[in-house]
Design a protein around this motif. Structure first.
Motif, PDB file in Angstrom:
ATOM      1  N   LEU A  96       0.833  -1.202   0.000  1.00 35.13           N
ATOM      2  CA  LEU A  96       0.000   0.000   0.000  1.00 35.13           C
ATOM      3  C   LEU A  96       0.869   1.254   0.000  1.00 35.13           C
ATOM      4  CD1 LEU A  96      -2.910  -0.816   2.493  1.00 35.13           C
ATOM      5  CD2 LEU A  96      -2.847  -1.096   0.012  1.00 35.13           C
ATOM      6  N   LYS A  97       1.930   1.240   0.799  1.00 33.16           N
ATOM      7  CA  LYS A  97       2.824   2.397   0.860  1.00 33.16           C
ATOM      8  C   LYS A  97       3.401   2.708  -0.518  1.00 33.16           C
ATOM      9  CE  LYS A  97       7.187   4.034   2.803  1.00 33.16           C
ATOM     10  NZ  LYS A  97       8.396   3.680   3.581  1.00 33.16           N
ATOM     11  N   ASN A  98       3.772   1.664  -1.243  1.00 37.96           N
ATOM     12  CA  ASN A  98       4.373   1.834  -2.565  1.00 37.96           C
ATOM     13  C   ASN A  98       3.332   1.975  -3.676  1.00 37.96           C
ATOM     14  OD1 ASN A  98       6.918   1.574  -1.407  1.00 37.96           O
ATOM     15  ND2 ASN A  98       6.965  -0.647  -1.697  1.00 37.96           N
ATOM     16  N   HIS A  99       2.046   1.939  -3.281  1.00 33.47           N
ATOM     17  CA  HIS A  99       0.945   1.977  -4.247  1.00 33.47           C
ATOM     18  C   HIS A  99       1.079   0.856  -5.279  1.00 33.47           C
ATOM     19  CE1 HIS A  99      -0.590   6.348  -3.466  1.00 33.47           C
ATOM     20  NE2 HIS A  99      -0.386   5.660  -2.355  1.00 33.47           N
ATOM     21  N   ASP A 100       1.613  -0.267  -4.820  1.00 31.48           N
ATOM     22  CA  ASP A 100       1.698  -1.466  -5.656  1.00 31.48           C
ATOM     23  C   ASP A 100       0.441  -2.285  -5.389  1.00 31.48           C
ATOM     24  OD1 ASP A 100       2.326  -3.664  -7.136  1.00 31.48           O
ATOM     25  OD2 ASP A 100       4.230  -4.103  -6.128  1.00 31.48           O
ATOM     26  N   PHE A 101      -0.674  -1.826  -5.947  1.00 33.33           N
ATOM     27  CA  PHE A 101      -1.964  -2.416  -5.613  1.00 33.33           C
ATOM     28  C   PHE A 101      -2.139  -3.816  -6.204  1.00 33.33           C
ATOM     29  CE2 PHE A 101      -3.043   2.284  -5.655  1.00 33.33           C
ATOM     30  CZ  PHE A 101      -2.813   2.415  -4.298  1.00 33.33           C
ATOM     31  N   ALA A 102      -1.413  -4.114  -7.267  1.00 32.47           N
ATOM     32  CA  ALA A 102      -1.465  -5.469  -7.820  1.00 32.47           C
ATOM     33  C   ALA A 102      -0.883  -6.458  -6.812  1.00 32.47           C
ATOM     34  CB  ALA A 102      -0.697  -5.529  -9.141  1.00 32.47           C
ATOM     35  N   ASP A 132      -2.823  -9.514  -4.595  1.00 30.83           N
ATOM     36  CA  ASP A 132      -2.371 -10.908  -4.546  1.00 30.83           C
ATOM     37  C   ASP A 132      -2.373 -11.457  -3.126  1.00 30.83           C
ATOM     38  OD1 ASP A 132      -2.020 -11.036  -7.269  1.00 30.83           O
ATOM     39  OD2 ASP A 132       0.112 -10.489  -7.197  1.00 30.83           O
ATOM     40  N   LEU A 133      -2.385 -10.577  -2.135  1.00 31.87           N
ATOM     41  CA  LEU A 133      -2.406 -11.010  -0.740  1.00 31.87           C
ATOM     42  C   LEU A 133      -3.823 -11.209  -0.217  1.00 31.87           C
ATOM     43  CD1 LEU A 133       0.409  -8.676   0.639  1.00 31.87           C
ATOM     44  CD2 LEU A 133       0.537 -11.158   0.345  1.00 31.87           C
ATOM     45  N   MET A 134      -4.818 -10.907  -1.041  1.00 35.91           N
ATOM     46  CA  MET A 134      -6.205 -11.085  -0.632  1.00 35.91           C
ATOM     47  C   MET A 134      -6.611 -12.550  -0.790  1.00 35.91           C
ATOM     48  SD  MET A 134      -6.630  -8.032   0.247  1.00 35.91           S
ATOM     49  CE  MET A 134      -8.295  -8.322   0.869  1.00 35.91           C
ATOM     50  N   SER A 135      -7.554 -12.979   0.034  1.00 36.90           N
ATOM     51  CA  SER A 135      -7.998 -14.371   0.002  1.00 36.90           C
ATOM     52  C   SER A 135      -8.774 -14.665  -1.277  1.00 36.90           C
ATOM     53  CB  SER A 135      -8.885 -14.665   1.219  1.00 36.90           C
ATOM     54  OG  SER A 135     -10.096 -13.934   1.135  1.00 36.90           O
ATOM     55  N   TYR A 171     -10.466  -3.495  -7.613  1.00 36.62           N
ATOM     56  CA  TYR A 171      -9.666  -3.264  -6.412  1.00 36.62           C
ATOM     57  C   TYR A 171      -8.660  -2.137  -6.649  1.00 36.62           C
ATOM     58  CZ  TYR A 171      -6.247  -4.175  -2.705  1.00 36.62           C
ATOM     59  OH  TYR A 171      -5.387  -4.042  -1.641  1.00 36.62           O
ATOM     60  N   ILE A 172      -7.918  -2.233  -7.744  1.00 33.11           N
ATOM     61  CA  ILE A 172      -6.891  -1.235  -8.042  1.00 33.11           C
ATOM     62  C   ILE A 172      -7.517   0.139  -8.256  1.00 33.11           C
ATOM     63  CG2 ILE A 172      -5.178  -0.526  -9.764  1.00 33.11           C
ATOM     64  CD1 ILE A 172      -4.471  -3.484 -10.110  1.00 33.11           C
ATOM     65  N   ARG A 173      -8.645   0.189  -8.965  1.00 31.76           N
ATOM     66  CA  ARG A 173      -9.298   1.471  -9.212  1.00 31.76           C
ATOM     67  C   ARG A 173      -9.762   2.113  -7.906  1.00 31.76           C
ATOM     68  NH1 ARG A 173     -12.728  -0.161 -12.423  1.00 31.76           N
ATOM     69  NH2 ARG A 173     -14.490  -0.444 -11.014  1.00 31.76           N
ATOM     70  N   THR A 174     -10.360   1.313  -7.019  1.00 28.21           N
ATOM     71  CA  THR A 174     -10.835   1.849  -5.743  1.00 28.21           C
ATOM     72  C   THR A 174      -9.680   2.363  -4.908  1.00 28.21           C
ATOM     73  OG1 THR A 174     -12.718   0.329  -5.736  1.00 28.21           O
ATOM     74  CG2 THR A 174     -12.099   1.313  -3.629  1.00 28.21           C
ATOM     75  N   MET A 175      -8.586   1.627  -4.883  1.00 30.78           N
ATOM     76  CA  MET A 175      -7.425   2.059  -4.121  1.00 30.78           C
ATOM     77  C   MET A 175      -6.856   3.364  -4.681  1.00 30.78           C
ATOM     78  SD  MET A 175      -6.988   0.180  -1.550  1.00 30.78           S
ATOM     79  CE  MET A 175      -6.980  -1.434  -0.788  1.00 30.78           C
ATOM     80  N   ASN A 195      -3.004   5.568   2.173  1.00 32.46           N
ATOM     81  CA  ASN A 195      -1.786   5.967   2.886  1.00 32.46           C
ATOM     82  C   ASN A 195      -1.975   5.875   4.396  1.00 32.46           C
ATOM     83  OD1 ASN A 195      -0.488   6.503   0.464  1.00 32.46           O
ATOM     84  ND2 ASN A 195      -1.036   8.667   0.465  1.00 32.46           N
ATOM     85  N   GLU A 196      -3.154   6.268   4.864  1.00 30.80           N
ATOM     86  CA  GLU A 196      -3.419   6.199   6.300  1.00 30.80           C
ATOM     87  C   GLU A 196      -3.422   4.749   6.773  1.00 30.80           C
ATOM     88  OE1 GLU A 196      -6.922   7.489   9.450  1.00 30.80           O
ATOM     89  OE2 GLU A 196      -7.362   6.415   7.603  1.00 30.80           O
ATOM     90  N   THR A 197      -4.074   3.867   6.013  1.00 28.03           N
ATOM     91  CA  THR A 197      -4.110   2.449   6.371  1.00 28.03           C
ATOM     92  C   THR A 197      -2.706   1.873   6.399  1.00 28.03           C
ATOM     93  OG1 THR A 197      -6.309   2.178   5.387  1.00 28.03           O
ATOM     94  CG2 THR A 197      -5.000   0.181   5.713  1.00 28.03           C
ATOM     95  N   SER A 198      -1.898   2.234   5.413  1.00 26.34           N
ATOM     96  CA  SER A 198      -0.520   1.748   5.352  1.00 26.34           C
ATOM     97  C   SER A 198       0.268   2.168   6.581  1.00 26.34           C
ATOM     98  CB  SER A 198       0.157   2.282   4.086  1.00 26.34           C
ATOM     99  OG  SER A 198       1.541   2.018   4.105  1.00 26.34           O
ATOM    100  N   GLU A 199       0.133   3.433   6.969  1.00 29.04           N
ATOM    101  CA  GLU A 199       0.869   3.933   8.127  1.00 29.04           C
ATOM    102  C   GLU A 199       0.438   3.226   9.403  1.00 29.04           C
ATOM    103  OE1 GLU A 199       0.435   8.130   8.300  1.00 29.04           O
ATOM    104  OE2 GLU A 199       1.468   8.495   6.397  1.00 29.04           O
ATOM    105  N   ARG A 200      -0.862   3.010   9.547  1.00 34.60           N
ATOM    106  CA  ARG A 200      -1.357   2.358  10.758  1.00 34.60           C
ATOM    107  C   ARG A 200      -0.918   0.899  10.828  1.00 34.60           C
ATOM    108  NH1 ARG A 200      -7.562   4.582  11.580  1.00 34.60           N
ATOM    109  NH2 ARG A 200      -6.997   6.629  12.401  1.00 34.60           N
ATOM    110  N   LEU A 201      -0.971   0.216   9.697  1.00 38.93           N
ATOM    111  CA  LEU A 201      -0.549  -1.182   9.685  1.00 38.93           C
ATOM    112  C   LEU A 201       0.936  -1.307   9.991  1.00 38.93           C
ATOM    113  CD1 LEU A 201      -2.459  -2.654   6.606  1.00 38.93           C
ATOM    114  CD2 LEU A 201      -2.776  -3.263   9.003  1.00 38.93           C
TER     115      LEU A 201
END
Length: 206
Positions: A23-29, A33-36, A48-52, A60-66
């Motif tokens: 997420l930090k790198n905006h590598d949404f692909a 791939d990590l999704m079930s 998924y990529i479009r929504t992100m 970015n906020e989710t990435s920082e919190r994780l």
């Protein structure tokens, strides 16, 4: 934390690290791939990529919190972080995958979820999103510009203090009665919720 597979870098903690970095790198692909498999059946890679991409601040906020890892991992492989957010992981073919729906940045399915989502929208200055939490009877009098002015105008400090108090008390019990709900917080304040068309909204904050 003690979970099978962690020693080989395939445990839930490592999966969350990889997801947060993607997420930090905006590598949404890579994140997708990590999704079930159950998630991928419901949401295509393109959606998924479009929504992100359309919600970069939330991503970015989710990435920082994780990556901040201020949460608790249990044997059930559910990781709690941020403002009541959580990530559930499942094991598939010996590897941990994320099973939580990650695109619902502004959940309104419960009063508590609506309150947390409202606070998140405020923190990220998503005035357009905050309109979703305005009951229909007030909506025609409000737009994104008026919402911004209400929270950043002359009463900015007062509103900031109000939101800070709300966030500090976000886990206070909420009483539901049909389509209405109420949460008491602080010394004398109450949040009033209203459910419309299946979504909880905030009728009054104080």
């Amino acid at each position: 934390m003690s979970l099978a597979g962690c020693a080989h870098g395939t445990g839930p903690d490592q999966t969350l690290d990889r997801y947060g970095m993607a997420l930090k790198n905006h590598d949404f692909a890579a994140a997708y791939d990590l999704m079930s498999s159950s998630f991928r059946v419901k949401v295509t890679r393109e959606d998924y990529i479009r929504t992100m991409r359309d919600n970069s601040r939330e991503v970015n906020e989710t990435s920082e919190r994780l990556r901040g890892k201020k949460g608790s991992m249990e044997v059930s492989a559910e990781f709690e972080y941020g403002l009541g957010d959580s990530m559930r992981l499942v094991q598939e073919d010996g590897h941990w995958k994320i099973a939580t729906y990650p695109l619902g940045f502004y959940d309104q399915s419960t009063p508590k979820a609506a309150l947390r989502s409202f606070i998140r929208a405020y923190r990220l200055e998503r005035w357009d999103v905050m309109l979703r939490f305005v009951p229909t009877s007030y909506r025609e009098k409000m737009n994104a510009q008026k919402m911004q002015a209400q929270f950043t105008g002359p009463s900015r400090e007062q509103m900031e203090n109000l939101i800070n108090t709300l966030e500090a008390n976000v886990d206070e019990p909420i009483t539901e009665r049909g389509n209405d709900a109420r949460m008491s917080y602080g010394d004398r304040y109450n949040v009033q919720f209203l459910k419309e068309d299946g979504a909880w909204k905030l009728k009054d904050l104080d």
